[in-house]
Design a protein around this motif. Structure first.
Motif, PDB file in Angstrom:
ATOM      1  N   ASP A 125      -4.075  -2.789 -10.404  1.00  0.00           N
ATOM      2  CA  ASP A 125      -2.810  -2.365  -9.811  1.00  0.00           C
ATOM      3  C   ASP A 125      -2.788  -2.522  -8.296  1.00  0.00           C
ATOM      4  O   ASP A 125      -1.782  -2.914  -7.720  1.00  0.00           O
ATOM      5  CB  ASP A 125      -2.497  -0.917 -10.193  1.00  0.00           C
ATOM      6  N   VAL A 126      -3.908  -2.225  -7.651  1.00  0.00           N
ATOM      7  CA  VAL A 126      -3.972  -2.356  -6.196  1.00  0.00           C
ATOM      8  C   VAL A 126      -3.903  -3.827  -5.803  1.00  0.00           C
ATOM      9  O   VAL A 126      -3.172  -4.199  -4.878  1.00  0.00           O
ATOM     10  CB  VAL A 126      -5.237  -1.682  -5.621  1.00  0.00           C
ATOM     11  N   ILE A 127      -4.623  -4.686  -6.504  1.00  0.00           N
ATOM     12  CA  ILE A 127      -4.606  -6.117  -6.199  1.00  0.00           C
ATOM     13  C   ILE A 127      -3.196  -6.675  -6.348  1.00  0.00           C
ATOM     14  O   ILE A 127      -2.675  -7.346  -5.449  1.00  0.00           O
ATOM     15  CB  ILE A 127      -5.589  -6.886  -7.106  1.00  0.00           C
ATOM     16  N   LEU A 128      -2.555  -6.389  -7.473  1.00  0.00           N
ATOM     17  CA  LEU A 128      -1.217  -6.933  -7.733  1.00  0.00           C
ATOM     18  C   LEU A 128      -0.187  -6.383  -6.753  1.00  0.00           C
ATOM     19  O   LEU A 128       0.634  -7.125  -6.224  1.00  0.00           O
ATOM     20  CB  LEU A 128      -0.801  -6.633  -9.173  1.00  0.00           C
ATOM     21  N   GLY A 129      -0.243  -5.089  -6.502  1.00  0.00           N
ATOM     22  CA  GLY A 129       0.705  -4.476  -5.574  1.00  0.00           C
ATOM     23  C   GLY A 129       0.525  -4.964  -4.147  1.00  0.00           C
ATOM     24  O   GLY A 129       1.494  -5.199  -3.423  1.00  0.00           O
ATOM     25  N   ALA A 130      -0.741  -5.142  -3.728  1.00  0.00           N
ATOM     26  CA  ALA A 130      -1.011  -5.619  -2.367  1.00  0.00           C
ATOM     27  C   ALA A 130      -0.478  -7.037  -2.178  1.00  0.00           C
ATOM     28  O   ALA A 130       0.109  -7.355  -1.136  1.00  0.00           O
ATOM     29  CB  ALA A 130      -2.511  -5.572  -2.075  1.00  0.00           C
ATOM     30  N   LEU A 131      -0.651  -7.883  -3.181  1.00  0.00           N
ATOM     31  CA  LEU A 131      -0.133  -9.252  -3.064  1.00  0.00           C
ATOM     32  C   LEU A 131       1.397  -9.263  -3.090  1.00  0.00           C
ATOM     33  O   LEU A 131       2.020 -10.036  -2.355  1.00  0.00           O
ATOM     34  CB  LEU A 131      -0.720 -10.143  -4.150  1.00  0.00           C
ATOM     35  N   ALA A 132       1.990  -8.410  -3.891  1.00  0.00           N
ATOM     36  CA  ALA A 132       3.460  -8.316  -3.909  1.00  0.00           C
ATOM     37  C   ALA A 132       3.972  -7.881  -2.540  1.00  0.00           C
ATOM     38  O   ALA A 132       4.981  -8.395  -2.050  1.00  0.00           O
ATOM     39  CB  ALA A 132       3.926  -7.352  -4.991  1.00  0.00           C
ATOM     40  N   ALA A 133       3.268  -6.957  -1.896  1.00  0.00           N
ATOM     41  CA  ALA A 133       3.670  -6.481  -0.571  1.00  0.00           C
ATOM     42  C   ALA A 133       3.601  -7.599   0.464  1.00  0.00           C
ATOM     43  O   ALA A 133       4.326  -7.587   1.451  1.00  0.00           O
ATOM     44  CB  ALA A 133       2.783  -5.319  -0.128  1.00  0.00           C
TER      45      ALA A 133
END
Length: 154
Positions: A125-133
């Motif tokens: 979740d952190v990886i995906l959310g950070a890239l989306a940001a």
């Protein structure tokens, strides 16, 4: 939420582009990857609030990137990303141009993820959310999620 909607412009990513161009606070309810970027664009120069869904797009990584505050726990601040996780996000960000859809992009992502996994658990979740940001396309985030799930099934 109803009172917010009566006092402010209400729009969706599917609404005509002429709608929602006023500046002001934005509330995005259970955003997906597309809505996340759309809401951030509308909120430029103002405040932005997200209501996260348990089954929706993970916002933890997004919150880390921007230092966002969880309004249900305002005294808590997001922890710093582990150095190896922050480095992996940086390296993945370099390979997002083809949305991890071509063979080279997939191989690079798998290599980065395997290196990260050897240092500890993958924080999907952190990886995906950070890239989306960082503005990564919804397609790239979706493809990366598949690669993470293949490597580290839930």
């Amino acid at each position: 939420m109803r009172s917010f909607a009566t006092e402010h412009t209400v729009t969706t990513p599917h609404a005509p582009r002429s709608r929602g161009r006023r500046s002001g606070p934005v509330l995005a309810y259970a955003p997906d990857g597309t809505t996340l970027g759309f809401a951030a664009g509308l909120a430029r120069g103002s405040s932005l609030a997200f209501v996260e869904s348990i089954h929706g797009f993970p916002l933890g990584g997004w919150a880390h990137q921007f230092g966002a505050v969880d309004l249900t726990r305002p005294a808590e601040r997001p922890e710093e990303l582990r150095p190896e996780l922050a480095e992996a996000v940086d390296r993945l960000d370099l390979h997002t141009s083809n949305g991890f859809g071509d063979e080279f992009g997939k191989q690079q992502a798998q290599r980065i993820l395997q290196t990260l996994r050897s240092a500890g658990p993958l924080d999907r979740d952190v990886i995906l959310g950070a890239l989306a940001a960082r503005g990564t396309s919804e397609r790239a985030v979706r493809n990366l999620a598949k690669l993470i799930d293949e490597l580290d099934p839930r």
